[in-house]
Write a protein that holds these residues in place. Sequence first.
Motif, PDB file in Angstrom:
ATOM      1  N   ASP A   1    -115.655  48.183-128.698  1.00  0.00           N
ATOM      2  CA  ASP A   1    -116.867  48.659-129.368  1.00  0.00           C
ATOM      3  C   ASP A   1    -118.000  47.730-128.970  1.00  0.00           C
ATOM      4  N   ALA A   2    -118.859  48.186-128.062  1.00  0.00           N
ATOM      5  CA  ALA A   2    -119.918  47.321-127.524  1.00  0.00           C
ATOM      6  C   ALA A   2    -120.877  46.870-128.605  1.00  0.00           C
ATOM      7  N   ALA A   3    -121.290  47.777-129.504  1.00  0.00           N
ATOM      8  CA  ALA A   3    -122.279  47.431-130.519  1.00  0.00           C
ATOM      9  C   ALA A   3    -121.766  46.360-131.477  1.00  0.00           C
ATOM     10  N   ARG A   4    -120.469  46.347-131.725  1.00  0.00           N
ATOM     11  CA  ARG A   4    -119.867  45.342-132.616  1.00  0.00           C
ATOM     12  C   ARG A   4    -119.290  44.148-131.862  1.00  0.00           C
ATOM     13  N   GLY A   5    -119.313  44.187-130.534  1.00  0.00           N
ATOM     14  CA  GLY A   5    -118.773  43.087-129.742  1.00  0.00           C
ATOM     15  C   GLY A   5    -117.268  42.979-129.788  1.00  0.00           C
ATOM     16  N   GLU A   6    -116.569  44.073-130.105  1.00  0.00           N
ATOM     17  CA  GLU A   6    -115.108  44.039-130.197  1.00  0.00           C
ATOM     18  C   GLU A   6    -114.502  44.233-128.804  1.00  0.00           C
ATOM     19  N   LEU A   7    -113.519  43.397-128.468  1.00  0.00           N
ATOM     20  CA  LEU A   7    -112.965  43.444-127.113  1.00  0.00           C
ATOM     21  C   LEU A   7    -111.557  42.859-127.071  1.00  0.00           C
ATOM     22  N   TRP A   8    -110.879  43.167-125.978  1.00  0.00           N
ATOM     23  CA  TRP A   8    -109.585  42.571-125.652  1.00  0.00           C
ATOM     24  C   TRP A   8    -109.706  41.810-124.345  1.00  0.00           C
ATOM     25  N   ILE A   9    -108.877  40.767-124.174  1.00  0.00           N
ATOM     26  CA  ILE A   9    -108.890  39.936-122.966  1.00  0.00           C
ATOM     27  C   ILE A   9    -107.469  39.858-122.407  1.00  0.00           C
ATOM     28  N   HIS A  10    -107.321  40.143-121.108  1.00  0.00           N
ATOM     29  CA  HIS A  10    -106.013  40.058-120.450  1.00  0.00           C
ATOM     30  C   HIS A  10    -106.098  39.220-119.184  1.00  0.00           C
ATOM     31  N   THR A  11    -105.119  38.342-118.970  1.00  0.00           N
ATOM     32  CA  THR A  11    -104.885  37.739-117.663  1.00  0.00           C
ATOM     33  C   THR A  11    -103.973  38.701-116.887  1.00  0.00           C
ATOM     34  N   PRO A  12    -103.619  38.379-115.634  1.00  0.00           N
ATOM     35  CA  PRO A  12    -102.674  39.253-114.935  1.00  0.00           C
ATOM     36  C   PRO A  12    -101.299  39.332-115.597  1.00  0.00           C
ATOM     37  N   ALA A  13    -100.998  38.388-116.518  1.00  0.00           N
ATOM     38  CA  ALA A  13     -99.655  38.348-117.102  1.00  0.00           C
ATOM     39  C   ALA A  13     -99.608  38.552-118.611  1.00  0.00           C
ATOM     40  N   VAL A  14    -100.679  38.174-119.350  1.00  0.00           N
ATOM     41  CA  VAL A  14    -100.616  38.194-120.815  1.00  0.00           C
ATOM     42  C   VAL A  14    -101.967  38.577-121.404  1.00  0.00           C
ATOM     43  N   GLU A  15    -101.940  39.006-122.683  1.00  0.00           N
ATOM     44  CA  GLU A  15    -103.166  39.193-123.453  1.00  0.00           C
ATOM     45  C   GLU A  15    -103.487  37.896-124.185  1.00  0.00           C
ATOM     46  N   LEU A  16    -104.777  37.552-124.277  1.00  0.00           N
ATOM     47  CA  LEU A  16    -105.214  36.321-124.919  1.00  0.00           C
ATOM     48  C   LEU A  16    -106.037  36.623-126.170  1.00  0.00           C
ATOM     49  N   PRO A  17    -105.889  35.821-127.225  1.00  0.00           N
ATOM     50  CA  PRO A  17    -106.745  35.993-128.402  1.00  0.00           C
ATOM     51  C   PRO A  17    -108.168  35.507-128.175  1.00  0.00           C
ATOM     52  N   LEU A  18    -108.345  34.554-127.248  1.00  0.00           N
ATOM     53  CA  LEU A  18    -109.673  33.998-126.952  1.00  0.00           C
ATOM     54  C   LEU A  18    -109.648  33.383-125.568  1.00  0.00           C
TER      55      LEU A  18
END
Length: 224
Positions: A52-69
Amino acid sequence: MTQLHVLKVFVGEDGRGGNPLGVFLDADSWSAERRQRVAAKLGFSETVFVRDAARGELWIHTPAVELPLAGHPLVGTSWLLRREGVPVPVLRPPAGDVPTWTEGRDTWISARPEWAPEFDMHRLDAPAEVDAHPGAGPDEHLQVWSWQDEPAGEVRVRVFPTRMGIAEDEATGAAAIRLGALLQRPVTIHQGVASRIVVDPRADGTVAIGGRVEFVETRDHSAG
């Protein structure tokens, strides 16, 4: 077909360096499995999927795992949202709310160091030792650093997050947050080829990091 935005984050003063970042601005319907598959295929150290761009909500992934930050994905996404006409004061990765702002040419975030991945942090005696370091094993999360100019707060750093599927990172915001918490003083990190990260520990226990972002390209990407 969807659009992939490619940036370089923490670009050096001379225009070199900067960690490549991929950002999808409309990924609210993407499953975690799909996001991870796409991140692995792209091969960037991190890829951002905006929910959600307006709320700045996002997910982050490396090639191997998802990161919380992670640092360079949040700095880069903040810059990109502003460029796209959707500036936000707060980004919302899974770890929690992360304030963001600009100062001059630099884009900044501020986060709690315990939200960042942990690193084995090894201080070496000289920048030449950092440059000569052979790297990390296949399941490590290593940051090596030395003072480049201690009175001036200049630090030389290399980061080897092999546990995340990255042999060596060009510029690592999360590691900069952890180092700022350790040193408890403002510093400028020189990492990789020529990347620059400005670090400012705050009285409330957070650590702010900032740097320059440059646009590389926008390209069409198949559904994946």
